[in-house]
Design a protein around this motif. Structure first.
Motif, PDB file in Angstrom:
ATOM      1  N   GLY A 232       5.069   4.597   2.874  1.00  0.00           N
ATOM      2  CA  GLY A 232       4.212   3.630   2.752  1.00  0.00           C
ATOM      3  C   GLY A 232       2.588   4.216   2.720  1.00  0.00           C
ATOM      4  O   GLY A 232       1.792   3.444   2.237  1.00  0.00           O
ATOM      5  N   LEU A 233       2.335   5.278   3.520  1.00  0.00           N
ATOM      6  CA  LEU A 233       0.933   5.865   3.434  1.00  0.00           C
ATOM      7  C   LEU A 233       0.533   6.365   2.028  1.00  0.00           C
ATOM      8  O   LEU A 233      -0.628   6.025   1.487  1.00  0.00           O
ATOM      9  CB  LEU A 233       0.770   6.997   4.405  1.00  0.00           C
ATOM     10  CG  LEU A 233       0.720   6.184   5.985  1.00  0.00           C
ATOM     11  CD1 LEU A 233       0.778   7.874   6.712  1.00  0.00           C
ATOM     12  CD2 LEU A 233      -0.245   5.496   6.304  1.00  0.00           C
TER      13      LEU A 233
ATOM     14  N   TYR B 119       1.775   5.277  -0.645  1.00  0.00           N
ATOM     15  CA  TYR B 119       1.645   3.906  -1.377  1.00  0.00           C
ATOM     16  C   TYR B 119       0.290   3.423  -1.447  1.00  0.00           C
ATOM     17  O   TYR B 119      -0.305   3.032  -2.362  1.00  0.00           O
ATOM     18  CB  TYR B 119       2.897   2.979  -1.280  1.00  0.00           C
ATOM     19  CG  TYR B 119       2.574   1.570  -2.173  1.00  0.00           C
ATOM     20  CD1 TYR B 119       3.320   1.591  -3.287  1.00  0.00           C
ATOM     21  CD2 TYR B 119       1.890   0.483  -1.521  1.00  0.00           C
ATOM     22  CE1 TYR B 119       3.093   0.379  -3.967  1.00  0.00           C
ATOM     23  CE2 TYR B 119       1.906  -0.585  -2.105  1.00  0.00           C
ATOM     24  CZ  TYR B 119       2.374  -0.825  -3.385  1.00  0.00           C
ATOM     25  OH  TYR B 119       2.186  -2.060  -4.050  1.00  0.00           O
ATOM     26  N   GLU B 120      -0.277   3.294  -0.153  1.00  0.00           N
ATOM     27  CA  GLU B 120      -1.444   2.553   0.191  1.00  0.00           C
ATOM     28  C   GLU B 120      -2.626   3.415  -0.460  1.00  0.00           C
ATOM     29  O   GLU B 120      -3.636   2.756  -0.641  1.00  0.00           O
ATOM     30  CB  GLU B 120      -1.650   2.336   1.675  1.00  0.00           C
ATOM     31  CG  GLU B 120      -0.875   1.427   2.272  1.00  0.00           C
ATOM     32  CD  GLU B 120      -1.038  -0.165   1.621  1.00  0.00           C
ATOM     33  OE1 GLU B 120      -2.237  -0.341   1.411  1.00  0.00           O
ATOM     34  OE2 GLU B 120      -0.191  -0.840   1.578  1.00  0.00           O
ATOM     35  N   ARG B 121      -2.339   4.799  -0.416  1.00  0.00           N
ATOM     36  CA  ARG B 121      -3.415   5.614  -1.163  1.00  0.00           C
ATOM     37  C   ARG B 121      -3.415   5.554  -2.690  1.00  0.00           C
ATOM     38  O   ARG B 121      -4.570   5.860  -2.979  1.00  0.00           O
ATOM     39  CB  ARG B 121      -3.066   7.052  -0.451  1.00  0.00           C
ATOM     40  CG  ARG B 121      -3.540   7.191   0.803  1.00  0.00           C
ATOM     41  CD  ARG B 121      -3.149   8.743   1.286  1.00  0.00           C
ATOM     42  NE  ARG B 121      -3.573   8.950   2.550  1.00  0.00           N
ATOM     43  CZ  ARG B 121      -3.377  10.188   3.140  1.00  0.00           C
ATOM     44  NH1 ARG B 121      -3.120  11.105   2.381  1.00  0.00           N
ATOM     45  NH2 ARG B 121      -3.648  10.123   4.387  1.00  0.00           N
TER      46      ARG B 121
ATOM     47  N   TRP C 146      -1.671   3.423  -5.060  1.00  0.00           N
ATOM     48  CA  TRP C 146      -1.096   2.162  -5.731  1.00  0.00           C
ATOM     49  C   TRP C 146      -2.486   1.674  -6.608  1.00  0.00           C
ATOM     50  O   TRP C 146      -2.098   1.200  -7.969  1.00  0.00           O
ATOM     51  CB  TRP C 146      -0.665   0.842  -4.942  1.00  0.00           C
ATOM     52  CG  TRP C 146      -1.524   0.017  -4.262  1.00  0.00           C
ATOM     53  CD1 TRP C 146      -2.079   0.191  -2.902  1.00  0.00           C
ATOM     54  CD2 TRP C 146      -2.215  -1.119  -4.614  1.00  0.00           C
ATOM     55  NE1 TRP C 146      -2.823  -0.660  -2.511  1.00  0.00           N
ATOM     56  CE2 TRP C 146      -2.976  -1.453  -3.592  1.00  0.00           C
ATOM     57  CE3 TRP C 146      -2.149  -1.624  -5.998  1.00  0.00           C
ATOM     58  CZ2 TRP C 146      -3.972  -2.602  -3.809  1.00  0.00           C
ATOM     59  CZ3 TRP C 146      -2.913  -2.852  -6.086  1.00  0.00           C
ATOM     60  CH2 TRP C 146      -3.868  -3.295  -5.135  1.00  0.00           C
ATOM     61  N   LYS C 147      -3.659   1.599  -6.123  1.00  0.00           N
ATOM     62  CA  LYS C 147      -4.563   1.019  -7.026  1.00  0.00           C
ATOM     63  C   LYS C 147      -4.952   1.902  -8.166  1.00  0.00           C
ATOM     64  O   LYS C 147      -5.024   1.376  -9.488  1.00  0.00           O
ATOM     65  CB  LYS C 147      -5.808   1.124  -6.145  1.00  0.00           C
ATOM     66  CG  LYS C 147      -5.967  -0.085  -5.313  1.00  0.00           C
ATOM     67  CD  LYS C 147      -7.332  -0.419  -4.430  1.00  0.00           C
ATOM     68  CE  LYS C 147      -7.275  -1.330  -3.388  1.00  0.00           C
ATOM     69  NZ  LYS C 147      -8.286  -1.300  -2.623  1.00  0.00           N
TER      70      LYS C 147
END
Length: 184
Positions: A22-23, A25-27, A29-30
């Motif tokens: 999840g971390l 992904y957050e870092r 995905w953009k």
């Protein structure tokens, strides 16, 4: 940036600590969304492909080796997923390759300037779609994603010099196509 942390997080994911995904992904995905959007111009497809990247990361986490940049590793995975997606479409029906784009006008107050910027952005998008996917890819990685040539070379599986040459040729082709649109 987060390079070392990303390696450590991915190693934890590899060893079974799936919450760390999840971390990651957050870092990332953009950046991945931007890569896909610049490659295909379709927001929904880009969102789907980003999700699929992290599904692949989860599925193949045991194959991760902490060699080189994590960002280069995930972009190489993303690149492969992108080409796999379009190869499947080509096998079904080549006419499905029509790309769609969403347009948004940003309110600056100056309508003439907005339309000129919109026209230039549209011409650039159209010019990007006219060059080959391989050339478009190297430009997206270098210009839009700001990657350096050592990382691009690793993603493309070539030398740094070859990556620079590809970028130079792609930029020349893009310039040529853009100027043709501008003349119309």
């Amino acid at each position: 940036m987060h390079s070392q942390d990303d390696h450590e997080l991915m190693l934890k994911v590899k060893s079974g600590d799936l919450e760390k995904l999840g971390l990651l992904y957050e870092r990332h995905w953009k950046q991945l969304f931007g890569f896909y959007y610049h490659m295909c111009g379709n927001r929904h497809l880009s969102e789907d492909l980003v999700q699929n990247v992290f599904i692949k990361v989860l599925k193949y986490r045991h194959n991760y080796k902490a060699e080189g940049s994590f960002e280069a590793w995930i972009f190489k995975l993303s690149r492969n997923l992108y080409y796999d997606h379009y190869n499947k479409i080509l096998k079904r029906a080549p006419t499905e390759l029509l790309l769609t784009t969403e347009h948004e006008l940003k309110g600056s107050g100056n309508i003439e300037e907005e339309f000129q910027n919109r026209d230039n952005a549209e011409m650039l998008r159209l010019a990007m779609q006219k060059i080959s996917p391989e050339k478009r890819e190297v430009l997206v990685l270098n210009i839009y994603k700001g990657m350096k040539f050592p990382e691009i070379a690793k993603i493309l599986g070539c030398s740094q010099g070859a990556a620079r040459v590809r970028a130079h040729r792609a930029l020349n082709d893009l310039r040529e196509v853009f100027l043709k649109f501008e003349k119309k």
